[in-house]
Scaffold this motif. Sequence first.
Motif, PDB file in Angstrom:
ATOM      1  N   HIS A  56     -13.135 -18.501  37.496  1.00 49.18           N
ATOM      2  CA  HIS A  56     -11.752 -18.514  37.971  1.00 49.18           C
ATOM      3  C   HIS A  56     -11.919 -17.123  38.068  1.00 49.18           C
ATOM      4  N   GLN A  57     -12.701 -16.814  37.330  1.00 43.46           N
ATOM      5  CA  GLN A  57     -13.141 -14.418  37.424  1.00 43.46           C
ATOM      6  C   GLN A  57     -13.897 -14.946  39.092  1.00 43.46           C
ATOM      7  N   ALA A  58     -14.263 -15.273  39.456  1.00 44.41           N
ATOM      8  CA  ALA A  58     -14.503 -15.276  40.790  1.00 44.41           C
ATOM      9  C   ALA A  58     -13.160 -15.359  41.587  1.00 44.41           C
ATOM     10  N   LEU A  59     -12.722 -15.753  41.404  1.00 48.01           N
ATOM     11  CA  LEU A  59     -11.256 -16.638  42.439  1.00 48.01           C
ATOM     12  C   LEU A  59     -10.311 -14.901  42.238  1.00 48.01           C
ATOM     13  N   THR A  60     -10.909 -14.210  40.635  1.00 48.18           N
ATOM     14  CA  THR A  60      -9.952 -13.572  41.563  1.00 48.18           C
ATOM     15  C   THR A  60     -10.046 -11.735  42.626  1.00 48.18           C
ATOM     16  N   ALA A  78      -9.652 -15.911  46.480  1.00 49.78           N
ATOM     17  CA  ALA A  78      -8.354 -16.527  46.460  1.00 49.78           C
ATOM     18  C   ALA A  78      -8.796 -17.653  47.932  1.00 49.78           C
ATOM     19  N   LYS A  79      -9.079 -16.923  48.585  1.00 49.35           N
ATOM     20  CA  LYS A  79      -8.633 -17.931  50.132  1.00 49.35           C
ATOM     21  C   LYS A  79     -10.225 -18.292  49.656  1.00 49.35           C
ATOM     22  N   ILE A 132     -17.252 -20.275  46.406  1.00 51.69           N
ATOM     23  CA  ILE A 132     -16.522 -20.625  44.356  1.00 51.69           C
ATOM     24  C   ILE A 132     -17.512 -22.102  44.785  1.00 51.69           C
ATOM     25  N   ARG A 133     -17.207 -22.809  44.543  1.00 50.82           N
ATOM     26  CA  ARG A 133     -17.315 -23.906  44.262  1.00 50.82           C
ATOM     27  C   ARG A 133     -18.795 -24.009  44.953  1.00 50.82           C
ATOM     28  N   LYS A 134     -19.438 -23.937  45.300  1.00 52.61           N
ATOM     29  CA  LYS A 134     -20.901 -24.160  45.927  1.00 52.61           C
ATOM     30  C   LYS A 134     -22.304 -23.075  45.268  1.00 52.61           C
ATOM     31  N   SER A 167      -2.822  -3.760  47.805  1.00 51.71           N
ATOM     32  CA  SER A 167      -2.793  -5.525  47.341  1.00 51.71           C
ATOM     33  C   SER A 167      -3.350  -5.553  46.359  1.00 51.71           C
ATOM     34  N   ILE A 168      -3.554  -5.219  46.005  1.00 49.12           N
ATOM     35  CA  ILE A 168      -4.453  -5.501  44.441  1.00 49.12           C
ATOM     36  C   ILE A 168      -4.137  -7.142  43.863  1.00 49.12           C
ATOM     37  N   PRO A 169      -4.893  -8.015  44.226  1.00 48.93           N
ATOM     38  CA  PRO A 169      -3.899  -8.653  43.141  1.00 48.93           C
ATOM     39  C   PRO A 169      -4.420  -9.335  41.937  1.00 48.93           C
ATOM     40  N   ALA A 170      -2.649  -9.108  41.415  1.00 46.13           N
ATOM     41  CA  ALA A 170      -3.047  -9.257  40.237  1.00 46.13           C
ATOM     42  C   ALA A 170      -3.634  -9.806  38.950  1.00 46.13           C
ATOM     43  N   GLY A 171      -4.109 -10.823  39.440  1.00 47.16           N
ATOM     44  CA  GLY A 171      -5.170 -11.921  38.693  1.00 47.16           C
ATOM     45  C   GLY A 171      -5.896 -10.625  38.449  1.00 47.16           C
ATOM     46  N   PHE A 172      -6.948 -10.316  39.759  1.00 50.01           N
ATOM     47  CA  PHE A 172      -7.652  -9.127  39.771  1.00 50.01           C
ATOM     48  C   PHE A 172      -7.362  -7.877  38.355  1.00 50.01           C
ATOM     49  N   LEU A 173      -6.428  -7.489  38.350  1.00 48.19           N
ATOM     50  CA  LEU A 173      -6.225  -6.441  37.410  1.00 48.19           C
ATOM     51  C   LEU A 173      -5.288  -7.102  36.102  1.00 48.19           C
ATOM     52  N   ILE A 174      -5.634  -8.081  36.026  1.00 45.12           N
ATOM     53  CA  ILE A 174      -5.750  -9.136  34.963  1.00 45.12           C
ATOM     54  C   ILE A 174      -7.867  -9.218  34.215  1.00 45.12           C
ATOM     55  N   TYR A 175      -8.175  -9.263  35.840  1.00 46.33           N
ATOM     56  CA  TYR A 175      -9.971  -9.745  35.002  1.00 46.33           C
ATOM     57  C   TYR A 175      -9.827  -9.544  33.473  1.00 46.33           C
TER      58      TYR A 175
END
Length: 337
Positions: free
Chosen positions: A45-49, A52-53, A58-60, A124-132
């Motif tokens: 999940h952290q990697a997806l921050t 995301a696209k 990530i899966r691999k 354009s900081i993803p909110a998920g990244f800011l809160i990781y």
Amino acid sequence: MRKIILTGDRPTGCLHIGHYAGSLKNRVKFQESGLYDTFIMIADHQALTDHAKNPALIRKSVFEVALDYLAVGIDPSQSTILIQSQIPELHELTMLFLNLVTVSRLSRNPTVKTEIKQKQFGDSIPAGFLIYPVSQAADITAFKATTVPVGSDQLPMIEQTKELVRSFNQAYGEVLTEPEALLPNSEKEGRLVGLDGKSKMSKSLGNAIFLSDEADEIQKKIMGMFTDPNHIRVEDPGQVAGNPVFDYLEAFCSDKEVLEGLKAHYQRGGLGDMKVKRYLNEILQAELEPIRARRKMFEKDPVYIQEVLRAGTETARSKVAETLTEVRQAIGLDYFR
Ligand code: TRP
């Protein structure tokens, strides 16, 4: 009380010798010491921050990182390897933590600030990244980890975790444990520089030797390494400081006497870069060959890897679920008792 370690990696590719020198080697030592219960998180999940696209990468990489762990000697019967995204309780705790931290505090986190610059997010900081860091604090505290082995660049993460534990415990009662950071023995070990000598070794900068690299690839990378640019002729005196070839020798050469001799000779003049690189190549090949062989062996058995990850995640989830039961009770979210 037994000490609990939580460590982990973002799966965004295979792991490299910087990971190996800085953390994987130590994890095997912790395992051998028998002093800790160790949880090793593949933080997908952290990697997806910041990917995301690109979920396929990530899966691999979850599988690749698991192979790297087993290859270096992490033993799933002694250390629990788990996949972050498969433990929903971690995200529940993240949600609760988010109310205990301010947006401005998050924007000030030095690790995140540096990464935001590196990744060129701009506005354009993803909110998920800011809160990781909050999600990472949830990872650490959900396991009631006492000890988090980190490089010095991750210290702000532990600081933020401690703050969250304090405000949680103050608001809802003493449920969570404040973790301690465990730093590597030396700064060099913790932050192995890249082949280019410019910045920390990383996959995205293309300056890494991977645990999965073949022998000829490793040799090619070593021979192309940056050294002292002013060390032109063999007889010239050379610089050891800021010379990644010597940094790697520092990290991997166990014969410190030979190493000190080499350094002195290089500084005095009369020792060519090729000779030092050949020596480094010999040492790294010897260290990486058995790791690569084990990696190949495990690679042939994807069903086994899947089972290691499934069983580890299940063990981890039951540990985390206990904490979350306490957390819900403390806040009064246990409606259906
Ligand atoms: N932040 C770590 C990294 O950049 C990965 C990670 C996620 C982690 N959760 C953790 C590390 C908890 C230690 C503890 O690779």
